[in-house]
Design an enzyme around this catalytic site. Structure first.
Site, PDB file in Angstrom:
ATOM      1  N   SER A   1      12.426   9.081  11.116  1.00  0.00           N
ATOM      2  CA  SER A   1      13.880   8.857  11.061  1.00  0.00           C
ATOM      3  C   SER A   1      14.670  10.153  11.194  1.00  0.00           C
ATOM      4  O   SER A   1      15.777  10.268  10.669  1.00  0.00           O
ATOM      5  CB  SER A   1      14.252   8.156   9.743  1.00  0.00           C
ATOM      6  OG  SER A   1      13.567   6.939   9.634  1.00  0.00           O
ATOM      7  N   GLY A   2      14.088  11.116  11.892  1.00  0.00           N
ATOM      8  CA  GLY A   2      14.787  12.381  12.123  1.00  0.00           C
ATOM      9  C   GLY A   2      15.821  12.241  13.217  1.00  0.00           C
ATOM     10  O   GLY A   2      16.355  11.152  13.456  1.00  0.00           O
ATOM     11  N   ASN A   3      16.088  13.340  13.918  1.00  0.00           N
ATOM     12  CA  ASN A   3      17.129  13.322  14.952  1.00  0.00           C
ATOM     13  C   ASN A   3      16.836  12.340  16.082  1.00  0.00           C
ATOM     14  O   ASN A   3      17.723  11.607  16.523  1.00  0.00           O
ATOM     15  CB  ASN A   3      17.317  14.726  15.529  1.00  0.00           C
ATOM     16  CG  ASN A   3      18.056  15.645  14.576  1.00  0.00           C
ATOM     17  OD1 ASN A   3      18.836  15.189  13.744  1.00  0.00           O
ATOM     18  ND2 ASN A   3      17.813  16.940  14.677  1.00  0.00           N
ATOM     19  N   ILE A   4      15.577  12.334  16.561  1.00  0.00           N
ATOM     20  CA  ILE A   4      15.252  11.411  17.662  1.00  0.00           C
ATOM     21  C   ILE A   4      15.256   9.971  17.154  1.00  0.00           C
ATOM     22  O   ILE A   4      15.813   9.079  17.793  1.00  0.00           O
ATOM     23  CB  ILE A   4      13.897  11.745  18.324  1.00  0.00           C
ATOM     24  CG1 ILE A   4      13.898  13.167  18.889  1.00  0.00           C
ATOM     25  CG2 ILE A   4      13.597  10.748  19.458  1.00  0.00           C
ATOM     26  CD1 ILE A   4      12.602  13.579  19.573  1.00  0.00           C
TER      27      ILE A   4
ATOM     28  N   ARG B   1       9.152  21.110  16.897  1.00  0.00           N
ATOM     29  CA  ARG B   1       8.979  22.483  17.390  1.00  0.00           C
ATOM     30  C   ARG B   1      10.013  23.404  16.769  1.00  0.00           C
ATOM     31  O   ARG B   1      11.144  23.033  16.549  1.00  0.00           O
ATOM     32  CB  ARG B   1       9.159  22.516  18.911  1.00  0.00           C
ATOM     33  CG  ARG B   1       7.969  22.079  19.683  1.00  0.00           C
ATOM     34  CD  ARG B   1       8.280  22.011  21.158  1.00  0.00           C
ATOM     35  NE  ARG B   1       8.180  23.306  21.789  1.00  0.00           N
ATOM     36  CZ  ARG B   1       8.560  23.538  23.036  1.00  0.00           C
ATOM     37  NH1 ARG B   1       9.086  22.574  23.760  1.00  0.00           N
ATOM     38  NH2 ARG B   1       8.420  24.732  23.560  1.00  0.00           N
TER      39      ARG B   1
ATOM     40  N   ARG C   1       4.310  23.565  22.125  1.00  0.00           N
ATOM     41  CA  ARG C   1       3.941  22.197  21.731  1.00  0.00           C
ATOM     42  C   ARG C   1       2.525  22.177  21.163  1.00  0.00           C
ATOM     43  O   ARG C   1       2.199  21.412  20.273  1.00  0.00           O
ATOM     44  CB  ARG C   1       4.023  21.267  22.945  1.00  0.00           C
ATOM     45  CG  ARG C   1       5.414  20.935  23.397  1.00  0.00           C
ATOM     46  CD  ARG C   1       5.387  19.956  24.550  1.00  0.00           C
ATOM     47  NE  ARG C   1       6.744  19.591  24.956  1.00  0.00           N
ATOM     48  CZ  ARG C   1       7.461  20.262  25.833  1.00  0.00           C
ATOM     49  NH1 ARG C   1       6.961  21.342  26.393  1.00  0.00           N
ATOM     50  NH2 ARG C   1       8.677  19.874  26.152  1.00  0.00           N
TER      51      ARG C   1
ATOM     52  N   ASN D   1       0.051  17.412  13.484  1.00  0.00           N
ATOM     53  CA  ASN D   1       0.548  16.151  14.032  1.00  0.00           C
ATOM     54  C   ASN D   1      -0.568  15.159  14.366  1.00  0.00           C
ATOM     55  O   ASN D   1      -0.337  13.949  14.387  1.00  0.00           O
ATOM     56  CB  ASN D   1       1.445  16.414  15.247  1.00  0.00           C
ATOM     57  CG  ASN D   1       2.824  16.912  14.837  1.00  0.00           C
ATOM     58  OD1 ASN D   1       3.136  16.955  13.652  1.00  0.00           O
ATOM     59  ND2 ASN D   1       3.641  17.293  15.794  1.00  0.00           N
TER      60      ASN D   1
ATOM     61  N   HIS E   1       2.919  17.133  29.604  1.00  0.00           N
ATOM     62  CA  HIS E   1       4.293  17.384  29.143  1.00  0.00           C
ATOM     63  C   HIS E   1       4.325  18.759  28.488  1.00  0.00           C
ATOM     64  O   HIS E   1       4.330  18.906  27.286  1.00  0.00           O
ATOM     65  CB  HIS E   1       4.701  16.294  28.149  1.00  0.00           C
ATOM     66  CG  HIS E   1       6.128  16.383  27.708  1.00  0.00           C
ATOM     67  ND1 HIS E   1       7.179  16.456  28.581  1.00  0.00           N
ATOM     68  CD2 HIS E   1       6.679  16.411  26.466  1.00  0.00           C
ATOM     69  CE1 HIS E   1       8.315  16.519  27.896  1.00  0.00           C
ATOM     70  NE2 HIS E   1       8.027  16.492  26.610  1.00  0.00           N
TER      71      HIS E   1
END
Length: 314
Positions: free
Chosen positions: A12-15, A84, A90, A97, A177
């Site tokens: 539920s962070g920024n993204i 990051r 990454r 992670n 990516h």
């Protein structure tokens, strides 16, 4: 009355918050906003529902710290993980992670085994591989958000270079990516005209386009450096929404995503960024582009880097 799709957002962070806002605005479905941090998803859910009221949207948004609330989800988007920080690649994120992704995967396996899963957490190509292996979901239902974002950055920089609308620009960015991604000039066009042809017409130069390619490769890092305390979230969220919408509405769009390959491009048991068709079955088809020898060298270099990282977690 038709039931709304259930969309669960893990993290539920920024993204995660931006995803919830976009889903609500587009009325794509009811939302479960999950996070391990107590109060964070509940607070964001309340704020988002109040915002949705202004828009006249009756979309339900629930904040929770309990994985049981994702039960029966039609789609799950995963952003959970360490973000990051400046100076961090990454790949530095891999060990912490991976542990988080394994836990998320076990809970999706338990509560949402029929869901379409989009992974955003970095390092992306590794995290989506971990999700597939740990969740046991079919590979056509697990993809990673990569090329849509990388292409959007490439499109923006090309539009600025040629002084045209972004609507006129189409591009394909293959590979991992990260720094080894491969923007394909031959398959990148302005209103259908390939970039190499436009260079020959004198509308740009190889030097300028090389700078744009480098900027695209470092697109995420550029934003991290400017923000100082975080990483990009508006564009990653918008990219995942394009993928989600193609699935929920069976739009059958061709989007470049981290997809599981089983012989396509002569690659086996690996996630890498390639064009795919996304519809109600998930990944309907992997599009195999005819690459030149030079493009193959760059693409397989990217593949090798992803394989090396996967080896570190096995």
């Amino acid at each position: 009355m038709k039931k709304n799709p259930k969309i669960s957002l893990i993290g539920s962070g920024n993204i995660g918050g931006t995803l919830a806002h976009l889903i609500s605005l587009k009325k794509l479905g009811d939302i479960v906003l999950f996070d391990v941090s107590e109060g964070l998803p509940q607070g964001k859910a309340l704020d988002l529902m109040q915002a949705a009221t202004i828009e006249g949207s009756d979309i339900k948004i629930k904040g929770t710290n309990d994985y049981r609330d994702i039960e029966g989800s039609d789609a799950v988007i995963i952003t959970a993980g360490l973000p990051r920080k400046p100076g961090m690649s990454r790949d530095d994120l891999i060990s912490v992670n991976t542990k988080i992704m394994k836990d998320v995967a076990q809970n999706i396996k338990k509560y949402a085994q029929n869901a379409f899963v989009i992974v955003i957490t970095n390092p992306l190509d590794i995290m989506v591989y971990v999700m597939l292996k740990e969740s046991g979901l079919p590979h056509n239902k697990v993809i990673g958000m990569a090329g849509v974002l990388d292409s959007s950055r490439f499109n923006l920089f090309l539009a600025k270079e040629f002084k045209v609308s972004v609507k006129n620009v189409n591009s394909i960015v293959l590979g991992g990516h990260g720094d080894t991604m491969v923007p394909l000039l031959r398959y990148s066009t302005i209103s259908g005209v390939p970039i190499p042809d436009l260079i020959k017409m004198g509308l740009s130069s190889n030097k300028n386009i090389e700078k744009i390619i480098d900027r695209t490769k470092n697109g995420g890092g550029e934003i991290v450096k400017l923000l100082k305390t975080g990483s990009a979230y508006y564009a990653p969220a918008a990219s995942a929404i394009a993928m989600l919408e193609s699935y929920l509405k069976d739009k059958r769009q061709i989007l470049t995503c981290a997809a599981y390959l089983q012989g396509e491009y002569d690659i086996h048991d690996l996630y890498i960024g390639v064009p795919i068709i996304i519809g109600k079955e998930g990944v309907i088809k992997v599009i195999e582009l005819q690459l030149t020898e030079e493009e193959k060298i760059l693409f397989y270099k990217s593949v090798t880097e992803v394989k090396k990282l996967i080896d570190t977690i096995q």
